[in-house]
Design a protein around this motif. Structure first.
Motif: not given
Length: 83
Positions: A34-35, A37-40
């Motif tokens: 999740e980090t 794929l979608h984290g800053s």
């Protein structure tokens, strides 16, 4: 704990109890995708650094950990190849 031992990602790995180290590693491994794929960029950098720090601490504490032979180069070569 000294103030300069704290970093932005939590308690230094060498100060964690065994239970806390394992719990923190489990959380990091569960949240990695999740980090990624979608984290800053900052979140990914911090996640990567913290994961590396705690994995290194685990390896320091458990240099003789059990290694699955299938997870080595020689062992993997014996596995059927997928196209």
């Amino acid at each position: 704990m000294r103030e300069d031992d704290m970093n932005t990602t939590g308690i230094p790995g060498h100060e964690l109890t065994e239970d806390l180290l394992l719990r923190e590693l489990g959380h990091l491994h569960r949240t990695r995708n999740e980090t990624f794929l979608h984290g800053s960029p900052d979140a990914l950098r911090e996640h990567t650094a913290r994961t590396f720090e705690l994995e290194q601490e685990y390896l320091r504490r458990h240099p003789e950990r059990e290694v699955d032979p299938r997870r080595t180069r020689d062992g993997a070569r014996g596995e059927p190849q997928h196209a």
